[in-house]
Design an enzyme around this catalytic site. Sequence first.
Site, PDB file in Angstrom:
ATOM      1  N   ARG A  71       0.978  -1.466  -0.355  1.00  0.00           N
ATOM      2  CA  ARG A  71      -0.013  -0.489   0.230  1.00  0.00           C
ATOM      3  C   ARG A  71       0.815   1.210   0.339  1.00  0.00           C
ATOM      4  O   ARG A  71       0.111   2.378   0.089  1.00  0.00           O
ATOM      5  CB  ARG A  71      -1.037  -0.202   1.229  1.00  0.00           C
ATOM      6  N   ASP A  72       2.339   0.979  -0.003  1.00  0.00           N
ATOM      7  CA  ASP A  72       3.049   2.462  -0.106  1.00  0.00           C
ATOM      8  C   ASP A  72       4.665   2.166  -0.997  1.00  0.00           C
ATOM      9  O   ASP A  72       5.346   2.484  -0.314  1.00  0.00           O
ATOM     10  CB  ASP A  72       3.649   3.008   1.418  1.00  0.00           C
ATOM     11  N   ILE A  73       3.829   1.196  -2.199  1.00  0.00           N
ATOM     12  CA  ILE A  73       5.270   1.560  -3.381  1.00  0.00           C
ATOM     13  C   ILE A  73       5.448   2.141  -3.706  1.00  0.00           C
ATOM     14  O   ILE A  73       4.429   3.532  -4.703  1.00  0.00           O
ATOM     15  CB  ILE A  73       4.869   0.395  -3.539  1.00  0.00           C
ATOM     16  N   THR A 111       1.241   7.632  -0.429  1.00  0.00           N
ATOM     17  CA  THR A 111       1.827   7.893  -1.291  1.00  0.00           C
ATOM     18  C   THR A 111       1.467   9.037  -1.976  1.00  0.00           C
ATOM     19  O   THR A 111       0.798   8.681  -3.784  1.00  0.00           O
ATOM     20  CB  THR A 111       2.601   8.252  -1.418  1.00  0.00           C
TER      21      THR A 111
END
Length: 206
Positions: A71-73, A111
């Site tokens: 969920r935050d690659i 992000t």
Amino acid sequence: SSLSHPSIVETFEYGITTVGEPYIVMEYLEGQGLNTLIQSCDQRTAEHRTHLMRQAAESLATVHEAGFVHRDICPRNFVVSADRQTLKLIDFGLTVPDTPAFRRPGNRTGTPRYMSPEIVRRRATDHRVDVFSFGVTAYELFAFTSPWPGTVATAKKAMEHDKPPIPITDVCSEIDPKLADAIHACLSANPGDRPNTMTEFIRQLT
């Protein structure tokens, strides 16, 4: 701590201290964030970008195969070694199990510059949100610029992720056309048009 792969930061231990505070003991990594190298248009990184992209894809495939969504690659969450030969995925602060309870529509997480359209528009999600974010990261690794005009810094601006990105061949003429197509498939606004798994992307890369 259940994730074991050469391209994932290692977690050695976790628990509660004697004063009741949670702790995690993790591998210390020497190197720089991939975001810093992209922003500086680092040519040494460019020389190894296909190899680095494959490592990033393999690390994410491992996360998904273990039953999680990162969920935050984004480039900030990959640390690249000084020789630019290897990288490691870090920061599992937003990671959740890939189960129905965590796929429901909800808050925007991650992000903004790398958010998939379904997250931005608060729709149901699954591991393919990571595939989209990986596509943005891979695009920037080759092009040293965003797939969409301007700098996406807010969730409102990320609404543009429904629109077709700038063709990567326009900003990175030397990229192999098949690789360009594979990256663009990851950037599809419709999750069904993306590679269903990172393993599928890796096969395309091979």
